[in-house]
Enzyme design. Structure first.
Site, PDB file in Angstrom:
ATOM      1  CB  CYS A   1      43.498  -9.616   0.620  1.00  0.00           C
ATOM      2  SG  CYS A   1      42.840  -9.054  -0.942  1.00  0.00           S
TER       3      CYS A   1
ATOM      4  NE  ARG B   1      44.190  -4.414  -9.144  1.00  0.00           N
ATOM      5  CZ  ARG B   1      42.979  -4.738  -8.725  1.00  0.00           C
ATOM      6  NH1 ARG B   1      41.963  -4.651  -9.544  1.00  0.00           N
ATOM      7  NH2 ARG B   1      42.780  -5.156  -7.493  1.00  0.00           N
TER       8      ARG B   1
ATOM      9  CD  GLN C   1      41.006  -2.423  -4.181  1.00  0.00           C
ATOM     10  OE1 GLN C   1      41.700  -2.808  -3.240  1.00  0.00           O
ATOM     11  NE2 GLN C   1      40.709  -3.185  -5.211  1.00  0.00           N
TER      12      GLN C   1
ATOM     13  CG  ASP D   1      40.156  -3.956   0.280  1.00  0.00           C
ATOM     14  OD1 ASP D   1      39.143  -4.694   0.327  1.00  0.00           O
ATOM     15  OD2 ASP D   1      41.257  -4.349  -0.125  1.00  0.00           O
TER      16      ASP D   1
ATOM     17  CG  HIS E   1      40.458  -8.050   3.813  1.00  0.00           C
ATOM     18  ND1 HIS E   1      41.214  -6.961   3.439  1.00  0.00           N
ATOM     19  CD2 HIS E   1      40.199  -8.740   2.680  1.00  0.00           C
ATOM     20  CE1 HIS E   1      41.404  -7.010   2.126  1.00  0.00           C
ATOM     21  NE2 HIS E   1      40.796  -8.072   1.639  1.00  0.00           N
TER      22      HIS E   1
ATOM     23  CE  LYS F   1      32.017 -13.235  -7.733  1.00  0.00           C
ATOM     24  NZ  LYS F   1      32.706 -12.303  -8.585  1.00  0.00           N
TER      25      LYS F   1
ATOM     26  CG  HIS G   1      38.590 -10.915   0.057  1.00  0.00           C
ATOM     27  ND1 HIS G   1      39.899 -10.556   0.103  1.00  0.00           N
ATOM     28  CD2 HIS G   1      38.565 -12.269   0.050  1.00  0.00           C
ATOM     29  CE1 HIS G   1      40.657 -11.643   0.110  1.00  0.00           C
ATOM     30  NE2 HIS G   1      39.870 -12.702   0.079  1.00  0.00           N
TER      31      HIS G   1
HETATM   32 ZN   LIG Z   1      40.648  -8.642  -0.250  1.00  0.00          ZN
END
Ligand SMILES: [Zn+2]
Ligand SMILES: [Zn+2]
Length: 582
Positions: free
Chosen positions: A280, A309, A327, A329, A331, A418, A464
């Site tokens: 992000c 991580r 991910q 991912d 945005h 969310k 997100h």
């Molecule tokens: Zn994000």
């Protein structure tokens, strides 16, 4: 009382029954905590020099049945902290719990197991709730033992955690045991090896899986499907480096909280770098690279990219819990008034994708709307009026998409509400995959703006979102859901060609070329073994289509096709086979 609460109380009470039984067998045992779990309960113990093992289960279960048959009443009483300290003086873990209660200024509650004569036979420190008497705990079974640190802290002593299952009746227990058996058969670590999907190396490290060519086909199929749907909904792909200065996370506000969970990278100079744990903040910098107008919004970025991580080594598990997770991912930067349309698009993508993966089926998933805790408005950042609107919009968009939503008060992150989608797999286990998370805070932290109709600066909202979550974890879910027998569109090998004899080789080679030209992943298993053995091998490898090529086929007849798991052969033309594999 609803069934869920009744089961919870049974499960929690069963852990006391186990402790009472263990105390009879091992009077010196010290006790940690013992909560109910989704399927039963666990309880932590310190057995000193004589460890407990599954071999002790029979004796413990026998004592537990005795306690159940006696139908002791569970009676609550309150005592002072001083009395409690006297009562549990010999047990350092209980003493620590009592000190915790003392700090909170609460009274200690005890539960006595009381027999028919009114005598307390066993007493435990607990706030409840329980069932009224031990006869009501249903069907139970002790399941396993494992090590667990006191308070989950590795600097504290290692205790023995004993797990049990508790169900309303014997059928419930049988169904659970069947599920466990199925889960073991479907374990993605076992199937991942058998089907040659991924591997690990000591030289590379744990939690860092390597995908083989076969596994990469599955990964790519998932990724391509998501990207295709995202492009169709106006997303554009971006690409970012995997390390960055720590400054990025200081600005985003993640540094203080998460710096110990990141991999730190040391370069030549003094600049401190880290491996990215999320995407992000990087994406905000692409947004911020230009002056944005309200006409440019919504701006939608997506990519499939790895995050890193530093998980506890003990928590790593196959593909489910890794140190490098990929991910899917994305945005979205948009205005308040665009949230609904954008959420609707994400739901469309999720519906199309998870219908194709087989996870989206009526009654097979649940949608949770996480909103603020109305009692604690100070916990949440951002304009409260915007929160009201956003919670309302997410609720509406889900309803308009025909989804039933469970509203979860107090479950929202501090930065926005969310929607989470939780899917059940073939054996009923639940997995949270798709998520749509609004964010009022990050645009603020990075001072993101756009110019509105009046020529003034305004803050965009950030969304997100992930469709599959992490590819590694989603692959683990799919491997176990399908027990390794993937649908044809994602199978590593879609068709195996089985020439009956060498005289059929030339025809088989031509057919393979034809199929591969059409994009079909086809392999040939040459006739060094009998046809029966080769058919069994292709079934073991869970290949969706096995194609037998003999005289009829080379003579211009239709293809003889055996689908995975089918008992009978089918006749198909090459064109029919290709369309069945799409
Ligand atoms: Zn994000
Ligand atoms: Zn209790």
């Amino acid at each position: 009382m609803n069934n869920e609460n009744a089961l919870f109380n049974m499960r929690h009470t069963a852990s006391h029954v186990m402790s009472y039984a263990i105390k009879m067998l091992r009077p010196d045992v010290k006790m940690g905590v013992g909560p109910a779990t989704e399927m039963g309960f666990y309880q932590d113990y310190d057995f000193g020099q004589t460890p407990l093992s599954v071999d002790d289960f029979k004796a413990i279960e026998k004592k537990m049945r005795w306690i159940v048959n006696k139908d002791f009443a569970l009676q609550k009483r309150e005592i002072s902290v001083a009395e409690a300290k006297e009562l549990f003086a010999g047990d350092p873990f209980k003493m620590a719990l009592i000190e915790g209660i003392e700090k909170k200024g609460e009274a200690c509650t005890l539960y006595d197991f009381v027999d028919g004569e009114g005598n307390a036979r066993y007493t435990d420190l607990c706030a409840g709730p329980h069932v009224a008497s031990t006869g009501q705990i249903g069907t139970f079974k002790l399941m396993k033992v494992a090590g667990a640190y006191w308070r989950g802290d590795e600097n504290e002593p290692m205790l023995t955690r004993v797990y049990g299952g508790t169900f309303a009746d014997a059928d419930g227990l049988a169904a659970h045991l069947h599920m466990l058996e199925e889960a073991a058969k479907r374990d993605h670590r076992k199937l991942g090896k058998e089907l040659d999907l991924y591997t690990t190396s000591d030289l590379i490290g744990s939690g860092l899986p390597l995908f083989t060519p076969r596994g990469t086909v599955v990964r790519d199929a998932i990724q391509d499907e998501i990207m295709k749907l995202q492009y169709a909904h106006g997303y554009r792909r971006v690409a970012i480096p995997h390390i960055c200065k720590k400054d990025l996370y200081e600005t985003s506000g993640h540094w203080q909280k998460y710096k110990d969970d990141l991999f730190h990278v040391h370069g030549k100079g003094d600049t401190e770098f880290v491996m990215k744990p999320m995407n992000c903040p990087h994406h905000t910098q692409i947004y911020a690279s230009q002056m944005r107008s309200y006409r440019d919004l919504p701006i939608r970025y997506c990519e499939v990219t790895a995050c890193y991580r530093d998980e506890q080594p003990g928590e790593l598990l196959g593909l489910s819990r890794v140190r490098a997770l990929t991910q899917d991912d994305g945005h979205v930067f948009c205005r308040m008034g665009q949230i609904k349309d954008e959420a609707a698009k994400i739901i469309d993508i999720a519906r199309a994708f998870h219908t194709k993966t087989g996870m989206w089926a009526e009654g097979n998933f649940e949608v949770y709307l996480s909103v603020r805790d109305p009692e604690k408005p100070e916990k949440y950042l951002g304009d409260s009026a915007n929160w009201d609107i956003a919670e309302q919009l997410l609720e509406e968009v889900a309803a308009e998409a025909g989804l039933k939503v469970k509203r979860e008060e107090g479950e929202a992150a501090f930065y926005g509400p969310k929607l989470d989608f939780q899917f059940a797999d073939a054996i009923g286990r639940k997995w949270q995959l798709t998520t749509i998370q609004l964010d009022f805070v990050m645009p603020d932290r990075f001072d993101l703006t756009y110019i509105n109709e009046a020529g003034e600066k305004e803050r965009p909202v950030m969304i997100h979102r992930a469709i599959a979550g992490s590819l590694e974890r989603f692959m683990a879910v799919l491997i176990e859901h399908y027990a390794g027998a993937f649908p044809a569109w994602m199978a590593p090998v879609q068709a195996v060609l089985l020439p009956v004899g060498q005289q059929h080789d030339a025809f088989t080679d031509d057919l393979q070329k034809q199929l591969m030209t059409a994009g079909v992943r086809a392999e040939i298993d040459v006739p060094t073994e009998t046809l029966g053995k080769r058919i069994r091998a292709s079934q073991k490898a869970k290949v969706p289509f096995s194609i037998i090529i003999g005289d009829t086929e080379t003579g211009g007849g239709p293809l003889t096709v055996r689908r995975y798991g089918a008992q009978k052969d089918e006749q198909m033309t090459v064109e029919e086979l290709i369309s069945a594999l799409a």
